[in-house]
Design a protein around this motif. Structure first.
Motif, PDB file in Angstrom:
ATOM      1  N   MET A  69      -0.742  11.935  -8.805  1.00  0.00           N
ATOM      2  CA  MET A  69      -0.024  10.758  -8.331  1.00  0.00           C
ATOM      3  C   MET A  69      -0.844   9.894  -7.389  1.00  0.00           C
ATOM      4  SD  MET A  69       2.841  10.533  -9.804  1.00  0.00           S
ATOM      5  CE  MET A  69       3.491   9.219  -8.759  1.00  0.00           C
ATOM      6  N   LEU A  70      -1.716  10.480  -6.587  1.00  0.00           N
ATOM      7  CA  LEU A  70      -2.441   9.701  -5.582  1.00  0.00           C
ATOM      8  C   LEU A  70      -3.283   8.577  -6.201  1.00  0.00           C
ATOM      9  CD1 LEU A  70      -3.158   9.157  -2.668  1.00  0.00           C
ATOM     10  CD2 LEU A  70      -4.908  10.939  -2.804  1.00  0.00           C
ATOM     11  N   PRO A  71      -4.120   8.844  -7.212  1.00  0.00           N
ATOM     12  CA  PRO A  71      -4.873   7.731  -7.805  1.00  0.00           C
ATOM     13  C   PRO A  71      -3.973   6.684  -8.459  1.00  0.00           C
ATOM     14  CG  PRO A  71      -5.844   9.848  -8.399  1.00  0.00           C
ATOM     15  CD  PRO A  71      -4.512  10.134  -7.783  1.00  0.00           C
ATOM     16  N   LEU A  72      -2.871   7.120  -9.071  1.00  0.00           N
ATOM     17  CA  LEU A  72      -1.944   6.173  -9.692  1.00  0.00           C
ATOM     18  C   LEU A  72      -1.316   5.256  -8.652  1.00  0.00           C
ATOM     19  CD1 LEU A  72      -0.131   8.495 -12.278  1.00  0.00           C
ATOM     20  CD2 LEU A  72      -1.866   6.756 -12.740  1.00  0.00           C
ATOM     21  N   ASN A  80      -5.216  -3.514  -1.265  1.00  0.00           N
ATOM     22  CA  ASN A  80      -6.486  -2.972  -1.722  1.00  0.00           C
ATOM     23  C   ASN A  80      -7.106  -2.157  -0.589  1.00  0.00           C
ATOM     24  OD1 ASN A  80      -7.718  -4.813   0.075  1.00  0.00           O
ATOM     25  ND2 ASN A  80      -7.880  -6.372  -1.531  1.00  0.00           N
ATOM     26  N   PHE A  81      -8.262  -1.583  -0.842  1.00  0.00           N
ATOM     27  CA  PHE A  81      -8.853  -0.670   0.138  1.00  0.00           C
ATOM     28  C   PHE A  81      -9.179  -1.382   1.451  1.00  0.00           C
ATOM     29  CE2 PHE A  81     -12.005   2.038   2.101  1.00  0.00           C
ATOM     30  CZ  PHE A  81     -11.570   3.318   1.788  1.00  0.00           C
ATOM     31  N   ILE A 145     -10.106   9.409  -3.243  1.00  0.00           N
ATOM     32  CA  ILE A 145     -10.305   7.969  -3.105  1.00  0.00           C
ATOM     33  C   ILE A 145     -11.563   7.737  -2.271  1.00  0.00           C
ATOM     34  CG2 ILE A 145      -9.299   5.784  -2.396  1.00  0.00           C
ATOM     35  CD1 ILE A 145      -7.710   7.205  -4.588  1.00  0.00           C
ATOM     36  N   ALA A 146     -12.546   7.067  -2.855  1.00  0.00           N
ATOM     37  CA  ALA A 146     -13.804   6.746  -2.157  1.00  0.00           C
ATOM     38  C   ALA A 146     -14.429   7.990  -1.532  1.00  0.00           C
ATOM     39  CB  ALA A 146     -13.568   5.673  -1.104  1.00  0.00           C
ATOM     40  N   GLY A 208      -6.360   6.828   0.596  1.00  0.00           N
ATOM     41  CA  GLY A 208      -6.562   8.225   0.222  1.00  0.00           C
ATOM     42  C   GLY A 208      -6.593   9.153   1.417  1.00  0.00           C
ATOM     43  N   ALA A 209      -5.888   8.764   2.485  1.00  0.00           N
ATOM     44  CA  ALA A 209      -5.890   9.566   3.716  1.00  0.00           C
ATOM     45  C   ALA A 209      -4.840  10.662   3.695  1.00  0.00           C
ATOM     46  CB  ALA A 209      -5.653   8.657   4.924  1.00  0.00           C
TER      47      ALA A 209
END
Length: 240
Positions: A69-72, A80-81, A145-146, A208-209
């Motif tokens: 779920m996190l990337p989705l 955005n980031f 994430i990153a 992504g924390a």
């Protein structure tokens, strides 16, 4: 010089707060403290139960669900980031302290000791709830994430940003809304407060924390603690 002026202002504010607090009947303060203590106990037990539950089911499919779920969510959220780095700031320690400090200072100047004390207690005690989860379960932060560049080394569960944002900004929104007699203005206040909190929380997922379950539980704990604070405030205001 600036340090001396700040110290004098703090001493003067503390003295005024102390004098105003003494004008409030002791039974009112006892009711306020008792209600907060009961609410904190309920929230603490709920946090512990949720932590145990999530840790138990992490190896039974929950961790895999979080990883899917996190990337989705990061792809579909409105931020955005780079913007998320800005939006997460109002929910961290450096961003939150000025908000709490200014509100408490205004309430002290206006001789509203109950509101000042309520904000201080709401903000200070929410750390205890977050620390319950952190202390019981040292969950690793995600690195999906990153490569986890925005994930700190602190425990992941639950989301402290979610708890503190809902507590502080939720309380401010509640106080603002109840001061209005217009349902339209209250609706606008609710939407603004919810949107502000939502963007802060969303930024943690975009960066992504946190795992999604960290945020879900953080939201639940934050809402429960906010309700406990509001109940305590309403009970003492009824007594007055």
């Amino acid at each position: 010089m600036a340090r001396w002026v700040t110290l004098q202002a703090f001493r003067r504010g503390w003295y005024q707060f102390w004098q105003d607090s003494r004008r409030v009947p002791q039974k009112v303060w006892r009711r306020w403290a008792g209600t907060l203590a009961l609410g904190l106990g309920v929230c603490a037990l709920t946090t512990l139960a949720l932590t145990i539950g999530v840790e138990t089911y992490a190896d039974r499919g929950l961790q895999a669900w979080d990883a899917r779920m996190l990337p989705l969510l990061a792809d579909r959220l409105p931020l955005n980031f780079s913007r998320s780095i800005t939006w997460e700031s109002p929910g961290n320690l450096l961003g939150m302290l000025p908000v709490v400090g200014v509100f408490v200072g205004i309430m002290v100047v206006r001789s509203r000791p109950l509101l000042a004390a309520t904000m201080l207690a709401a903000y200070g005690l929410q750390f205890a709830l977050v620390w319950i989860g952190w202390g019981y379960w040292n969950r690793d932060r995600p690195d999906l994430i990153a490569d986890g560049v925005a994930a700190s080394g602190l425990h992941s569960f639950p989301s402290g940003h979610a708890v503190v944002a809902i507590t502080v900004y939720g309380l401010l929104g509640y106080l603002w809304g109840r001061a209005s007699r217009s349902w339209a203005e209250r609706l606008v206040i609710t939407l603004l407060t919810s949107g502000w909190i939502g963007l802060i929380i969303s930024s943690r997922l975009e960066l992504g924390a946190h795992w999604p379950s960290d945020v879900i539980v953080g939201v639940g704990v934050g809402v429960l603690w906010l309700l406990a604070v509001i109940v305590a405030l309403k009970r003492v205001e009824e007594a007055l």
